[in-house]
Design a protein around this motif. Structure first.
Motif, PDB file in Angstrom:
ATOM      1  N   ASN A 233       0.828  -1.201   0.000  1.00  0.00           N
ATOM      2  CA  ASN A 233       0.000   0.000   0.000  1.00  0.00           C
ATOM      3  C   ASN A 233       0.861   1.249   0.000  1.00  0.00           C
ATOM      4  OD1 ASN A 233      -2.433   1.375   0.004  1.00  0.00           O
ATOM      5  ND2 ASN A 233      -2.629   1.371   2.214  1.00  0.00           N
ATOM      6  N   ARG A 234       2.024   1.178   0.606  1.00  0.00           N
ATOM      7  CA  ARG A 234       3.067   2.199   0.507  1.00  0.00           C
ATOM      8  C   ARG A 234       4.411   1.499   0.380  1.00  0.00           C
ATOM      9  NH1 ARG A 234       1.421   6.665   5.096  1.00  0.00           N
ATOM     10  NH2 ARG A 234       0.523   8.220   3.708  1.00  0.00           N
ATOM     11  N   GLY A 235       5.326   2.169  -0.299  1.00  0.00           N
ATOM     12  CA  GLY A 235       6.661   1.610  -0.399  1.00  0.00           C
ATOM     13  C   GLY A 235       7.514   2.046   0.777  1.00  0.00           C
ATOM     14  N   ILE A 236       7.996   3.295   0.711  1.00  0.00           N
ATOM     15  CA  ILE A 236       8.824   3.883   1.764  1.00  0.00           C
ATOM     16  C   ILE A 236       8.050   5.047   2.366  1.00  0.00           C
ATOM     17  CG2 ILE A 236      10.976   5.099   2.254  1.00  0.00           C
ATOM     18  CD1 ILE A 236      12.137   3.660  -0.264  1.00  0.00           C
ATOM     19  N   SER A 237       7.937   5.063   3.695  1.00  0.00           N
ATOM     20  CA  SER A 237       7.178   6.118   4.365  1.00  0.00           C
ATOM     21  C   SER A 237       7.971   6.662   5.539  1.00  0.00           C
ATOM     22  CB  SER A 237       5.830   5.577   4.853  1.00  0.00           C
ATOM     23  OG  SER A 237       5.116   6.571   5.554  1.00  0.00           O
ATOM     24  N   LEU A 238       8.300   7.951   5.477  1.00  0.00           N
ATOM     25  CA  LEU A 238       8.873   8.661   6.625  1.00  0.00           C
ATOM     26  C   LEU A 238       7.728   9.435   7.250  1.00  0.00           C
ATOM     27  CD1 LEU A 238      11.350   7.848   4.956  1.00  0.00           C
ATOM     28  CD2 LEU A 238      12.413  10.008   5.597  1.00  0.00           C
ATOM     29  N   GLN A 239       7.232   8.942   8.381  1.00  0.00           N
ATOM     30  CA  GLN A 239       5.975   9.406   8.958  1.00  0.00           C
ATOM     31  C   GLN A 239       6.277   9.975  10.355  1.00  0.00           C
ATOM     32  OE1 GLN A 239       2.943   6.366   9.908  1.00  0.00           O
ATOM     33  NE2 GLN A 239       1.637   7.389   8.431  1.00  0.00           N
ATOM     34  N   ILE A 240       6.708  11.224  10.399  1.00  0.00           N
ATOM     35  CA  ILE A 240       7.164  11.833  11.644  1.00  0.00           C
ATOM     36  C   ILE A 240       6.016  12.624  12.255  1.00  0.00           C
ATOM     37  CG2 ILE A 240       8.930  13.295  12.689  1.00  0.00           C
ATOM     38  CD1 ILE A 240       9.870  10.625  11.361  1.00  0.00           C
ATOM     39  N   ARG A 241       5.620  12.226  13.466  1.00  0.00           N
ATOM     40  CA  ARG A 241       4.456  12.821  14.114  1.00  0.00           C
ATOM     41  C   ARG A 241       4.758  13.360  15.511  1.00  0.00           C
ATOM     42  NH1 ARG A 241       3.577  12.357   9.644  1.00  0.00           N
ATOM     43  NH2 ARG A 241       1.735  11.571   8.547  1.00  0.00           N
ATOM     44  N   ASP A 242       5.947  13.128  16.019  1.00  0.00           N
ATOM     45  CA  ASP A 242       6.308  13.578  17.359  1.00  0.00           C
ATOM     46  C   ASP A 242       7.531  14.490  17.243  1.00  0.00           C
ATOM     47  OD1 ASP A 242       4.222  11.914  18.533  1.00  0.00           O
ATOM     48  OD2 ASP A 242       5.504  10.224  18.005  1.00  0.00           O
TER      49      ASP A 242
ATOM     50  N   GLU B 206      -2.950  18.599  18.342  1.00  0.00           N
ATOM     51  CA  GLU B 206      -2.854  20.054  18.452  1.00  0.00           C
ATOM     52  C   GLU B 206      -1.975  20.420  19.649  1.00  0.00           C
ATOM     53  OE1 GLU B 206      -3.756  22.250  16.460  1.00  0.00           O
ATOM     54  OE2 GLU B 206      -5.224  21.273  15.147  1.00  0.00           O
ATOM     55  N   GLY B 207      -1.076  21.388  19.446  1.00  0.00           N
ATOM     56  CA  GLY B 207      -0.212  21.856  20.515  1.00  0.00           C
ATOM     57  C   GLY B 207       1.067  21.072  20.684  1.00  0.00           C
ATOM     58  N   ALA B 208       1.222  19.941  19.974  1.00  0.00           N
ATOM     59  CA  ALA B 208       2.438  19.141  20.083  1.00  0.00           C
ATOM     60  C   ALA B 208       3.563  19.763  19.260  1.00  0.00           C
ATOM     61  CB  ALA B 208       2.171  17.724  19.610  1.00  0.00           C
ATOM     62  N   GLU B 209       4.806  19.419  19.608  1.00  0.00           N
ATOM     63  CA  GLU B 209       5.954  19.887  18.841  1.00  0.00           C
ATOM     64  C   GLU B 209       6.146  19.001  17.612  1.00  0.00           C
ATOM     65  OE1 GLU B 209       8.099  22.455  19.123  1.00  0.00           O
ATOM     66  OE2 GLU B 209       6.775  23.234  20.683  1.00  0.00           O
TER      67      GLU B 209
END
Length: 444
Positions: free
Chosen positions: A275-284, A324-327
């Motif tokens: 469904n995805r190949g390479i994913s850089l998924q930065i959430r924090d 919301e409000g996270a860095e």
């Protein structure tokens, strides 16, 4: 010292609970200073949670199966009541600090630990089933029991074994150092939620080579969870010679990204039916820096649009706030080179705001857009995030937003006839700088 589990009372008939006998063999081997615990071939050993120790090799002979118990209470190693049932699906909210409450094979604070052999470990996934549909099997609670939970282990080796039917993360390594994973197979149900393949979490000096992994979540996924923050960043890692199939992302960074990912090389891999190949998924708050992807083939297609994250992006680099409000975190110093992609969607580079993505280079990347399914294409999945779950529909070869120092060099893009009719524009570039692809035409 060799300890055959049959000598400690294991039956291996596929029905008897052999937990106590296998654990006794482990404990005796370690009490003698170390050695090998052997599960002989031609038998099925049923077991609940097992605690592995230092200076130990757990060896499964060809034809040996270590299968998870059919009783949930056999996986509990800590005090507490029964797990709470899930109130929302994991694809809507699966926040996880990285500390499980149930275990199958567990090791903590060890050194010189190996799991080897041509036998198989079976996670007995059906025990953990929740709601099931034609596309997706949800777990009955979250987090469930990882197949291997290995924390603070030095000099860890996993070689040759087959790991199958895990109901949660298959190999979760938290704070491990000097790790070799070579020649293993991970064969999970392509409908079972959250059954990641290999999760290096705050790990250092890791080599993953020559593995075949298929699972209904991410195949190899680098994590920096909140529970393991004391172990520092995820760094000095190589992945090579792997074949990967995933209903989420074959290679992923995040989404748990509380610390840095740095000095990581992924090369000579083949990604298919994903469904995805390479994913850089930065959430924090963490960052990705000094990462190379080289000599990779990627074949992606759309799966169900709701129950799996991703919309067939062959490469997706996204930095957004989880709440919301996270860095927010950051991505900088990433190279994609010699990569051939065939996909139902284009490449995505998406920063929630300027300054979060910089110095990303695509060198010799080839993309062919082709139609594989009847699902609507052109959207990009942004989950998990505080804002909208996906972008507005706009089928393009490259969609980039809020990225500086973005470079496309020697790249080629082409579309099949049906995709050409659906395309809005070859490239959609919003607030980006660098050596960008041409607005008109199909190559750069």
């Amino acid at each position: 010292m060799d300890c055959n589990v049959l000598d400690f009372g294991a039956v291996g008939n596929g029905e008897t609970n052999d937990t106590a006998a296998i654990q006794a063999a482990v404990d005796a081997c370690c009490a003698a200073g170390g050695g090998r615990v052997v599960l002989p071939g031609g038998r099925v050993f049923r077991s609940g949670a097992l605690v592995l120790r230092s200076h130990l090799e757990l060896h499964l002979e060809m034809g040996a199966v270590l299968m998870g118990s059919g009783r949930l209470e056999d996986y509990r190693l800590s005090d507490g009541g029964p797990p709470e049932k899930m109130t929302v699906p994991s694809y809507e909210n699966c926040e996880y600090a990285g500390a499980p409450t149930h275990f199958f094979l567990c090791a903590r604070d060890c050194e010189d630990l190996a799991i080897t052999g041509l036998g198989r470990i079976d996670g007995n996934e059906e025990l953990f089933y929740g709601e099931a549909t034609a596309w997706h099997i949800e777990g009955s609670f979250y987090p469930r029991a990882p197949m291997l939970f290995l924390e603070n282990v030095s000099r860890l080796t996993i070689r040759d074994v087959t790991l199958s039917r895990s109901a949660f993360w298959t190999v979760h390594m938290a704070g491990c150092r000097d790790v070799l994973i070579d020649g293993i197979r991970i064969l999970n149900n392509l409908k079972m939620a959250n059954c990641d393949g290999i999760d290096p979490d705050h790990c250092r000096n890791v080599r993953i080579a020559n593995c075949h992994i298929q699972c209904a979540d991410d195949c190899i996924v680098f994590k920096n969870t909140a529970a393991a923050m004391d172990y520092g960043p995820c760094e000095n890692i190589t992945v090579t010679g792997c074949t990967l199939i995933s209903t989420s992302a074959a290679i992923k960074f995040g989404s748990e990204s509380e610390d840095a990912f740095r000095n990581i090389v992924v090369e000579n891999c083949a990604i298919s039916r994903s469904n995805r190949g390479i994913s850089l998924q930065i959430r924090d708050g963490g960052c990705v820096e000094n990462v190379l992807f080289h000599n990779i083939t990627i074949d992606t297609r759309l799966f169900h649009p709701d129950v799996y994250w991703g919309c067939a992006e062959p490469i997706a680099v996204t930095v957004l706030r989880r709440k919301e409000g996270a860095e927010p975190g950051a991505v900088r110093g990433v190279r994609f080179s010699n990569i051939f992609c065939e996909s139902e969607n284009g490449i995505l580079v998406y920063g929630e705001e300027p300054g979060l993505i910089s110095d990303v280079v695509f060198d010799g990347v080839s993309l062919r857009l082709r139609r594989d399914t009847d699902y609507e294409t052109g959207f990009h999945d942004l989950r998990p995030c505080a804002g909208p779950a996906c972008t507005e529909r706009a089928l393009t070869c490259v969609f980039a937003q809020n990225a500086s120092g973005l470079v496309f060099r020697g790249c080629a893009f082409r579309t099949d006839t049906e995709m050409e009719r659906l395309m809005d524009a070859p490239f959609r570039l919003v607030n980006c700088s660098g050596s960008l692809p041409e607005e008109e035409g199909g190559s750069c």
